[in-house]
Motif scaffolding. Structure first.
Motif, PDB file in Angstrom:
ATOM      1  N   ALA A   2     -11.464   4.642  -8.349  1.00  0.00           N
ATOM      2  CA  ALA A   2     -11.490   4.040  -7.138  1.00  0.00           C
ATOM      3  C   ALA A   2     -10.706   2.702  -7.371  1.00  0.00           C
ATOM      4  CB  ALA A   2     -12.720   3.584  -6.626  1.00  0.00           C
ATOM      5  N   ALA A   3     -10.989   2.145  -8.529  1.00  0.00           N
ATOM      6  CA  ALA A   3     -10.346   0.701  -8.776  1.00  0.00           C
ATOM      7  C   ALA A   3      -8.948   1.053  -8.893  1.00  0.00           C
ATOM      8  CB  ALA A   3     -10.819   0.301 -10.122  1.00  0.00           C
ATOM      9  N   MET A   4      -8.241   2.001  -9.787  1.00  0.00           N
ATOM     10  CA  MET A   4      -6.962   2.127 -10.033  1.00  0.00           C
ATOM     11  C   MET A   4      -6.340   2.638  -8.622  1.00  0.00           C
ATOM     12  SD  MET A   4      -5.956   1.728 -13.154  1.00  0.00           S
ATOM     13  CE  MET A   4      -7.066   0.288 -12.912  1.00  0.00           C
ATOM     14  N   GLY A   5      -6.931   3.267  -7.849  1.00  0.00           N
ATOM     15  CA  GLY A   5      -6.253   3.796  -6.604  1.00  0.00           C
ATOM     16  C   GLY A   5      -6.447   2.570  -5.771  1.00  0.00           C
ATOM     17  N   ILE A   6      -7.144   1.618  -5.467  1.00  0.00           N
ATOM     18  CA  ILE A   6      -7.042   0.624  -4.901  1.00  0.00           C
ATOM     19  C   ILE A   6      -5.804  -0.560  -5.403  1.00  0.00           C
ATOM     20  CG2 ILE A   6      -8.305  -1.740  -4.269  1.00  0.00           C
ATOM     21  CD1 ILE A   6     -10.659   0.051  -4.098  1.00  0.00           C
ATOM     22  N   ALA A   7      -6.100  -0.788  -6.569  1.00  0.00           N
ATOM     23  CA  ALA A   7      -4.963  -1.608  -7.433  1.00  0.00           C
ATOM     24  C   ALA A   7      -3.726  -0.961  -7.063  1.00  0.00           C
ATOM     25  CB  ALA A   7      -5.528  -1.704  -8.872  1.00  0.00           C
ATOM     26  N   GLY A   8      -3.492   0.196  -7.197  1.00  0.00           N
ATOM     27  CA  GLY A   8      -2.075   0.698  -7.036  1.00  0.00           C
ATOM     28  C   GLY A   8      -1.523   0.716  -5.826  1.00  0.00           C
ATOM     29  N   ALA A   9      -2.679   0.875  -4.750  1.00  0.00           N
ATOM     30  CA  ALA A   9      -2.275   0.669  -3.316  1.00  0.00           C
ATOM     31  C   ALA A   9      -1.820  -0.503  -3.110  1.00  0.00           C
ATOM     32  CB  ALA A   9      -3.310   1.132  -2.532  1.00  0.00           C
ATOM     33  N   ALA A  10      -2.634  -1.825  -3.435  1.00  0.00           N
ATOM     34  CA  ALA A  10      -2.349  -3.242  -3.170  1.00  0.00           C
ATOM     35  C   ALA A  10      -0.877  -3.552  -3.783  1.00  0.00           C
ATOM     36  CB  ALA A  10      -3.329  -4.086  -3.787  1.00  0.00           C
ATOM     37  N   VAL A  11      -0.775  -3.169  -5.203  1.00  0.00           N
ATOM     38  CA  VAL A  11       0.598  -3.587  -5.673  1.00  0.00           C
ATOM     39  C   VAL A  11       1.782  -2.712  -4.959  1.00  0.00           C
ATOM     40  CG1 VAL A  11       1.856  -3.466  -7.842  1.00  0.00           C
ATOM     41  CG2 VAL A  11      -0.845  -4.224  -7.833  1.00  0.00           C
ATOM     42  N   GLY A  12       1.391  -1.439  -4.643  1.00  0.00           N
ATOM     43  CA  GLY A  12       2.338  -0.679  -4.106  1.00  0.00           C
ATOM     44  C   GLY A  12       2.827  -1.132  -2.587  1.00  0.00           C
ATOM     45  N   GLY A  13       1.975  -1.959  -1.888  1.00  0.00           N
ATOM     46  CA  GLY A  13       2.554  -2.424  -0.846  1.00  0.00           C
ATOM     47  C   GLY A  13       2.474  -1.585   0.385  1.00  0.00           C
ATOM     48  N   ARG A  14       1.806  -0.497   0.454  1.00  0.00           N
ATOM     49  CA  ARG A  14       1.689   0.438   1.491  1.00  0.00           C
ATOM     50  C   ARG A  14       0.716   0.027   2.439  1.00  0.00           C
ATOM     51  NH1 ARG A  14       4.506   5.564   0.531  1.00  0.00           N
ATOM     52  NH2 ARG A  14       6.258   5.061  -0.927  1.00  0.00           N
ATOM     53  N   ARG A  15       0.933  -0.097   3.795  1.00  0.00           N
ATOM     54  CA  ARG A  15       0.230  -0.725   4.791  1.00  0.00           C
ATOM     55  C   ARG A  15      -0.595   0.445   4.835  1.00  0.00           C
ATOM     56  NH1 ARG A  15       4.424  -3.547   8.788  1.00  0.00           N
ATOM     57  NH2 ARG A  15       4.887  -1.279   9.074  1.00  0.00           N
ATOM     58  N   ALA A  16      -0.298   1.573   5.078  1.00  0.00           N
ATOM     59  CA  ALA A  16      -1.206   2.616   5.687  1.00  0.00           C
ATOM     60  C   ALA A  16      -2.365   2.931   4.640  1.00  0.00           C
ATOM     61  CB  ALA A  16      -0.323   3.862   5.860  1.00  0.00           C
ATOM     62  N   ILE A  17      -1.764   2.764   3.424  1.00  0.00           N
ATOM     63  CA  ILE A  17      -3.010   2.992   2.260  1.00  0.00           C
ATOM     64  C   ILE A  17      -4.244   1.997   2.381  1.00  0.00           C
ATOM     65  CG2 ILE A  17      -3.163   3.440  -0.117  1.00  0.00           C
ATOM     66  CD1 ILE A  17      -0.504   4.448  -0.280  1.00  0.00           C
ATOM     67  N   ILE A  18      -3.610   0.696   2.391  1.00  0.00           N
ATOM     68  CA  ILE A  18      -4.597  -0.544   2.515  1.00  0.00           C
ATOM     69  C   ILE A  18      -5.300  -0.167   3.842  1.00  0.00           C
ATOM     70  CG2 ILE A  18      -4.632  -2.940   2.785  1.00  0.00           C
ATOM     71  CD1 ILE A  18      -3.614  -2.263   0.378  1.00  0.00           C
ATOM     72  N   LEU A  19      -4.825   0.109   4.901  1.00  0.00           N
ATOM     73  CA  LEU A  19      -5.629   0.249   6.193  1.00  0.00           C
ATOM     74  C   LEU A  19      -6.872   1.448   6.178  1.00  0.00           C
ATOM     75  CD1 LEU A  19      -6.118  -0.699   9.155  1.00  0.00           C
ATOM     76  CD2 LEU A  19      -4.571   1.150   9.981  1.00  0.00           C
ATOM     77  N   THR A  20      -6.544   2.463   5.502  1.00  0.00           N
ATOM     78  CA  THR A  20      -7.358   3.623   5.025  1.00  0.00           C
ATOM     79  C   THR A  20      -8.307   3.001   4.283  1.00  0.00           C
ATOM     80  OG1 THR A  20      -5.973   4.532   3.323  1.00  0.00           O
ATOM     81  CG2 THR A  20      -5.824   5.398   5.537  1.00  0.00           C
ATOM     82  N   LEU A  21      -8.241   2.245   3.139  1.00  0.00           N
ATOM     83  CA  LEU A  21      -9.220   1.662   2.332  1.00  0.00           C
ATOM     84  C   LEU A  21     -10.119   0.720   2.934  1.00  0.00           C
ATOM     85  CD1 LEU A  21      -6.800   0.924  -0.794  1.00  0.00           C
ATOM     86  CD2 LEU A  21      -8.636   2.288  -0.699  1.00  0.00           C
ATOM     87  N   VAL A  22      -9.379  -0.062   3.887  1.00  0.00           N
ATOM     88  CA  VAL A  22     -10.459  -0.795   4.686  1.00  0.00           C
ATOM     89  C   VAL A  22     -11.430  -0.115   5.628  1.00  0.00           C
ATOM     90  CG1 VAL A  22     -10.641  -2.651   6.504  1.00  0.00           C
ATOM     91  CG2 VAL A  22      -8.976  -2.703   4.518  1.00  0.00           C
ATOM     92  N   LEU A  23     -11.085   1.109   6.116  1.00  0.00           N
ATOM     93  CA  LEU A  23     -11.811   1.888   7.094  1.00  0.00           C
ATOM     94  C   LEU A  23     -12.739   2.969   6.670  1.00  0.00           C
ATOM     95  CD1 LEU A  23      -8.982   2.657   9.866  1.00  0.00           C
ATOM     96  CD2 LEU A  23     -10.854   0.986   9.875  1.00  0.00           C
ATOM     97  N   ILE A  24     -12.376   3.374   5.335  1.00  0.00           N
ATOM     98  CA  ILE A  24     -13.012   4.593   4.952  1.00  0.00           C
ATOM     99  C   ILE A  24     -14.554   4.247   4.572  1.00  0.00           C
ATOM    100  CG2 ILE A  24     -12.854   4.438   2.323  1.00  0.00           C
ATOM    101  CD1 ILE A  24     -11.913   7.350   4.678  1.00  0.00           C
TER     102      ILE A  24
END
Length: 446
Positions: free
Chosen positions: A202-224
């Protein structure tokens, strides 16, 4: 207890399952020829499993298979006159058939191994992105050889203050990151990895998505977390007695709450979070004065697709249909960014009703599976969250145009299929036996 003899080829099947799943997660959109070979090995492993175990498919899953193929056949038939129609056959017929074939073959032990593999690959992907971006920013040494960067499609840039990372496995985090984040809200069962590996994933997935800058992934992390709560509420029987709360959950909640209070301002001020909020508000509320170029393109495309749908609202225009005067990509004129708008334009109201029927049947099957195997409810919640996250991200990014990304949709179906097919918890020894028809369950022979 005497352990049953393992079926012939079990080791080969599980090795293929692990390697194929890892490849789909790490390199989902590269090397089409290799991907075809991976799919072929998956089909061979599933066929070998069927011949050894004589497994069966529960009726709800069989109905979902038929409806999925009906949707594909309908879109192909309506669009038979279009040039690009045959390319859609792989997306809507070939890939779903392969994944359904594997879904029916999977047993409890195979699913357990795949979930562990998914957690490990998520850790690897997140760590790769962090180390790669750190090297590009001069924070860390550049340790990856050029050949590896080329193989993984790695690239880096900054746009409007937000890092933009290219990495074939980054799109996997759209489902894997939220999946392992959701796993932190459930207990460990017979399928899920231990909590330490899940937390690291979970930590690596969140960190990778945040650094990667993909908005769709950030949104799913907030909603999940909300999705996980809703799935748990819908699939758990209401208790009539007094409710007990684990003190550990209370302490963890207090710690997380305090951390959120101190970090909230910093998190909200992050460029990727600001950009994600702007994109989400634009998608639901309409464009504002500060709309980005990408969002303007999506809004225009949505208007064009809905306009094209109104020209044939019942039947649609079929797979491969194009719109006069509009090209998303010159070499792929029938491919669009907005998948759900495009599907409505292509298959019309009939296609929408088929999709709705699939969703309703899948949800009812999930509820029934939870009642049948409450001991595996945590795994059901986690994998359903993976599928939901991919479907949410797919609203603005065409992730499911790539067949490899369909793992997120079919993994929860594999869990549901196994829970319905094996309604009682297994013993401490995994025994694979031929299925027996009973009067209380309905199945289809494979």
């Amino acid at each position: 207890m005497v352990e049953a003899k393992r079926p012939f080829g079990t080791g080969f099947v599980r090795l293929v399952a692990v390697l194929a799943f890892a490849y789909l997660l790490l390199l989902p959109v590269s090397q089409g020829t290799i991907l075809l070979g991976v799919f072929s090995l998956m089909a061979l492993a599933a066929l070998l499993t069927y011949t050894q175990t004589k497994r069966v498919i529960p009726i709800p899953i069989a109905v979902i298979v038929l409806l999925t193929l009906l949707l594909g056949a309908f879109g192909l038939a309506v669009g038979s006159r279009h040039e690009d129609v045959f390319n859609y056959a792989g997306t809507y017929i070939g890939a779903p058939l392969l994944f359904f074939f594997c879904v029916g073959a999977m047993g409890q032990e195979t699913i357990r191994i795949l979930l562990k593999t998914g957690a490990i690959v998520t850790v690897i992907s997140g760590a790769f992105i962090l180390i790669y971006v750190g090297g590009q920013e001069g924070i860390l040494p550049k340790i990856f050889p050029p050949a590896l960067l080329e193989l993984t499609g790695a690239g880096y840039g900054v746009q409007d203050g937000v890092s933009a990372v290219r990495f074939y496995g980054l799109s996997t985090l759209a489902a894997a990151g939220p999946m392992w984040l959701a796993s932190l809200f459930v207990r460990t069962d017979a399928l899920l990895p231990n909590i330490r590996l899940r937390a690291l994933a979970a930590a690596m997935g969140i960190a990778g998505a945040a650094v990667g800058g993909r908005r769709a992934i950030i949104l799913t992390l907030v909603l999940i977390p909300l999705v996980a709560w809703a799935v748990k509420r819908a699939t758990t029987k209401r208790r009539t007695g007094p409710t007990t709360i684990n003190p550990g959950y209370v302490i963890a909640g207090l710690v997380l709450g305090l951390a959120a209070i101190f970090l909230a301002r910093r998190l909200i001020a992050m460029p990727v979070v600001i950009d994600t909020w702007r994109a989400a508000s634009t998608f639901f509320a309409g464009p504002g004065s500060d709309i980005s170029a990408d969002d303007a393109i999506r809004n225009y495309q949505a208007d064009r697709l809905l306009g094209a749908w109104t020209e044939s609202p019942v039947w649609g225009h079929g797979f491969g249909a194009t719109m006069a005067g509009y090209l998303r990509e010159g070499f792929l004129p029938s491919r669009f960014e907005l998948q759900y708008h495009a599907l409505l334009m292509q298959t019309g109201i009939i296609g929408a009703l088929i999709v709705l029927a699939i969703a309703v049947i899948a949800w009812r099957a999930a509820v029934k599976a939870a009642a049948s195997r409450p001991d595996l409810l945590p795994s059901l919640i986690v994998t359903v969250c993976a599928g939901a996250a991919m479907l949410i991200a797919n609203a603005t990014n065409p992730y499911l145009q790539a067949p490899a990304h369909m793992w997120a949709i079919f993994l929860p179906l594999a869990v549901i299929n196994m829970m319905l097919r094996e309604p009682r918890a297994d013993s401490d020894v995994v025994v694979v036996l031929p299925a027996v028809r009973t009067s209380s369950a309905r199945y289809l022979k494979v």
